[in-house]
Motif scaffolding. Structure first.
Motif, PDB file in Angstrom:
ATOM      1  N   HIS A   5      52.322  61.620 133.997  1.00 23.97           N
ATOM      2  CA  HIS A   5      50.848  61.165 133.306  1.00 23.97           C
ATOM      3  C   HIS A   5      49.697  62.078 134.232  1.00 23.97           C
ATOM      4  O   HIS A   5      48.810  62.434 133.512  1.00 23.97           O
ATOM      5  N   PHE A   6      49.826  61.768 135.579  1.00 27.41           N
ATOM      6  CA  PHE A   6      48.814  62.595 136.260  1.00 27.41           C
ATOM      7  C   PHE A   6      48.667  64.114 136.165  1.00 27.41           C
ATOM      8  O   PHE A   6      47.813  64.710 135.963  1.00 27.41           O
ATOM      9  N   LYS A   7      49.741  64.403 135.990  1.00 28.65           N
ATOM     10  CA  LYS A   7      49.933  66.030 135.796  1.00 28.65           C
ATOM     11  C   LYS A   7      49.228  66.365 134.348  1.00 28.65           C
ATOM     12  O   LYS A   7      48.727  67.338 134.281  1.00 28.65           O
ATOM     13  N   ASN A   8      49.383  65.671 133.552  1.00 30.70           N
ATOM     14  CA  ASN A   8      49.170  65.964 132.281  1.00 30.70           C
ATOM     15  C   ASN A   8      47.324  65.822 132.058  1.00 30.70           C
ATOM     16  O   ASN A   8      46.815  66.583 131.485  1.00 30.70           O
ATOM     17  N   ARG A   9      47.039  64.689 132.736  1.00 35.87           N
ATOM     18  CA  ARG A   9      45.579  64.533 133.076  1.00 35.87           C
ATOM     19  C   ARG A   9      44.947  65.622 133.694  1.00 35.87           C
ATOM     20  O   ARG A   9      43.820  66.095 133.239  1.00 35.87           O
ATOM     21  N   THR A  10      45.500  66.046 134.956  1.00 38.22           N
ATOM     22  CA  THR A  10      44.856  67.267 135.576  1.00 38.22           C
ATOM     23  C   THR A  10      44.983  68.611 135.022  1.00 38.22           C
ATOM     24  O   THR A  10      44.047  69.180 134.966  1.00 38.22           O
ATOM     25  N   GLN A  11      46.029  68.788 134.153  1.00 40.62           N
ATOM     26  CA  GLN A  11      45.887  69.968 133.349  1.00 40.62           C
ATOM     27  C   GLN A  11      44.597  69.964 132.356  1.00 40.62           C
ATOM     28  O   GLN A  11      44.174  70.739 131.902  1.00 40.62           O
ATOM     29  N   ASP A  12      44.375  68.805 131.620  1.00 39.45           N
ATOM     30  CA  ASP A  12      43.185  68.575 130.663  1.00 39.45           C
ATOM     31  C   ASP A  12      42.055  68.906 131.637  1.00 39.45           C
ATOM     32  O   ASP A  12      41.006  69.237 130.723  1.00 39.45           O
ATOM     33  N   LEU A  13      42.028  68.797 133.017  1.00 36.65           N
ATOM     34  CA  LEU A  13      40.549  68.686 133.435  1.00 36.65           C
ATOM     35  C   LEU A  13      40.422  70.198 134.217  1.00 36.65           C
ATOM     36  O   LEU A  13      39.710  70.422 134.796  1.00 36.65           O
ATOM     37  N   ALA A  14      41.753  71.030 133.992  1.00 31.82           N
ATOM     38  CA  ALA A  14      41.761  72.304 134.804  1.00 31.82           C
ATOM     39  C   ALA A  14      40.213  73.313 133.997  1.00 31.82           C
ATOM     40  O   ALA A  14      40.136  73.032 132.937  1.00 31.82           O
ATOM     41  N   PRO A  15      39.970  73.839 135.022  1.00 30.51           N
ATOM     42  CA  PRO A  15      38.778  74.841 134.503  1.00 30.51           C
ATOM     43  C   PRO A  15      39.357  75.736 133.206  1.00 30.51           C
ATOM     44  O   PRO A  15      38.457  75.686 132.242  1.00 30.51           O
ATOM     45  N   GLN A  16      40.428  75.800 133.222  1.00 28.23           N
ATOM     46  CA  GLN A  16      40.629  76.878 132.110  1.00 28.23           C
ATOM     47  C   GLN A  16      40.836  76.136 130.974  1.00 28.23           C
ATOM     48  O   GLN A  16      40.454  76.800 129.674  1.00 28.23           O
ATOM     49  N   SER A  17      41.426  74.882 130.846  1.00 23.96           N
ATOM     50  CA  SER A  17      41.146  73.892 129.634  1.00 23.96           C
ATOM     51  C   SER A  17      39.880  73.681 129.394  1.00 23.96           C
ATOM     52  O   SER A  17      39.512  73.537 128.066  1.00 23.96           O
ATOM     53  N   ILE A  18      38.974  73.460 130.261  1.00 25.37           N
ATOM     54  CA  ILE A  18      37.685  73.194 129.906  1.00 25.37           C
ATOM     55  C   ILE A  18      36.708  74.322 129.491  1.00 25.37           C
ATOM     56  O   ILE A  18      36.130  73.851 128.268  1.00 25.37           O
ATOM     57  N   LEU A  19      37.010  75.508 129.911  1.00 22.85           N
ATOM     58  CA  LEU A  19      36.443  76.647 129.204  1.00 22.85           C
ATOM     59  C   LEU A  19      36.918  76.980 127.760  1.00 22.85           C
ATOM     60  O   LEU A  19      36.251  77.378 126.985  1.00 22.85           O
ATOM     61  N   ALA A  20      38.238  76.813 127.732  1.00 24.82           N
ATOM     62  CA  ALA A  20      38.774  77.027 126.269  1.00 24.82           C
ATOM     63  C   ALA A  20      38.230  76.255 125.304  1.00 24.82           C
ATOM     64  O   ALA A  20      38.101  76.521 124.496  1.00 24.82           O
ATOM     65  N   GLY A  21      38.264  74.732 125.872  1.00 22.38           N
ATOM     66  CA  GLY A  21      37.410  73.864 124.941  1.00 22.38           C
ATOM     67  C   GLY A  21      36.136  74.209 124.737  1.00 22.38           C
ATOM     68  O   GLY A  21      35.495  73.940 123.347  1.00 22.38           O
ATOM     69  N   SER A  22      35.313  74.676 125.512  1.00 22.66           N
ATOM     70  CA  SER A  22      33.865  74.723 125.157  1.00 22.66           C
ATOM     71  C   SER A  22      33.737  76.013 124.600  1.00 22.66           C
ATOM     72  O   SER A  22      32.845  76.259 123.483  1.00 22.66           O
ATOM     73  N   LEU A  23      34.598  77.071 124.530  1.00 21.97           N
ATOM     74  CA  LEU A  23      34.560  78.615 123.895  1.00 21.97           C
ATOM     75  C   LEU A  23      34.920  78.004 122.625  1.00 21.97           C
ATOM     76  O   LEU A  23      34.434  78.534 121.622  1.00 21.97           O
ATOM     77  N   SER A  24      35.779  77.253 122.201  1.00 18.59           N
ATOM     78  CA  SER A  24      36.447  77.133 120.687  1.00 18.59           C
ATOM     79  C   SER A  24      35.295  76.206 120.174  1.00 18.59           C
ATOM     80  O   SER A  24      35.077  76.371 118.863  1.00 18.59           O
ATOM     81  N   GLY A  25      34.469  75.335 121.007  1.00 23.27           N
ATOM     82  CA  GLY A  25      33.464  74.579 120.363  1.00 23.27           C
ATOM     83  C   GLY A  25      32.187  75.507 119.930  1.00 23.27           C
ATOM     84  O   GLY A  25      31.574  75.365 119.045  1.00 23.27           O
ATOM     85  N   GLU A  26      32.028  76.580 120.895  1.00 18.11           N
ATOM     86  CA  GLU A  26      31.040  77.402 120.635  1.00 18.11           C
ATOM     87  C   GLU A  26      31.305  78.283 119.299  1.00 18.11           C
ATOM     88  O   GLU A  26      30.360  78.715 118.330  1.00 18.11           O
ATOM     89  N   LEU A  27      32.523  78.565 119.293  1.00 18.11           N
ATOM     90  CA  LEU A  27      33.071  79.612 117.989  1.00 18.11           C
ATOM     91  C   LEU A  27      32.789  78.607 116.799  1.00 18.11           C
ATOM     92  O   LEU A  27      32.507  79.178 115.714  1.00 18.11           O
ATOM     93  N   GLY A  28      33.144  77.242 116.804  1.00 21.80           N
ATOM     94  CA  GLY A  28      32.960  76.614 115.885  1.00 21.80           C
ATOM     95  C   GLY A  28      31.389  76.345 115.387  1.00 21.80           C
ATOM     96  O   GLY A  28      31.314  76.051 114.129  1.00 21.80           O
ATOM     97  N   ASN A  29      30.533  76.212 116.414  1.00 26.66           N
ATOM     98  CA  ASN A  29      29.200  76.382 115.977  1.00 26.66           C
ATOM     99  C   ASN A  29      28.521  77.366 115.241  1.00 26.66           C
ATOM    100  O   ASN A  29      27.664  77.275 114.460  1.00 26.66           O
ATOM    101  N   ASP A  30      29.243  78.710 115.377  1.00 34.75           N
ATOM    102  CA  ASP A  30      28.537  79.736 114.975  1.00 34.75           C
ATOM    103  C   ASP A  30      29.010  79.828 113.412  1.00 34.75           C
ATOM    104  O   ASP A  30      28.134  80.816 112.724  1.00 34.75           O
ATOM    105  N   ARG A  31      29.893  79.062 112.847  1.00 29.72           N
ATOM    106  CA  ARG A  31      30.370  78.990 111.523  1.00 29.72           C
ATOM    107  C   ARG A  31      29.335  78.296 110.606  1.00 29.72           C
ATOM    108  O   ARG A  31      28.554  77.711 110.580  1.00 29.72           O
TER     109      ARG A  31
END
Length: 70
Positions: A44-70
């Motif tokens: 459980h904690f492994k999955n939670r920490t992977q969700d909080l990893a910088p790569q995941s956060i950056l990927a989430g914010s980039l996909s959010g930015e790409l979605g706003n451009d449309r």
């Protein structure tokens, strides 16, 4: 007389062995349960920490930015 005494001692030792085996069996069952619970907790904690990893956060914010451009 001695053989009866020896048999009685042997029976007593066998009974003690059975009790000890039962105690050990219960201890192993509890240890297996604790191990399983700890593994689930770690997973459980492994999955939670992977969700909080910088790569995941950056990927989430980039996909959010790409979605706003449309």
């Amino acid at each position: 007389q001695e053989s009866h005494s020896g048999i009685a001692q042997l029976c007593s030792l066998v009974a003690q062995e059975r009790q000890q085996r039962e105690v050990c069996t219960q201890g192993l069952k509890q240890q297996r349960l604790r191990t399983e619970l700890l593994l689930q907790l770690l997973h459980h904690f492994k999955n939670r920490t992977q969700d909080l990893a910088p790569q995941s956060i950056l990927a989430g914010s980039l996909s959010g930015e790409l979605g706003n451009d449309r």
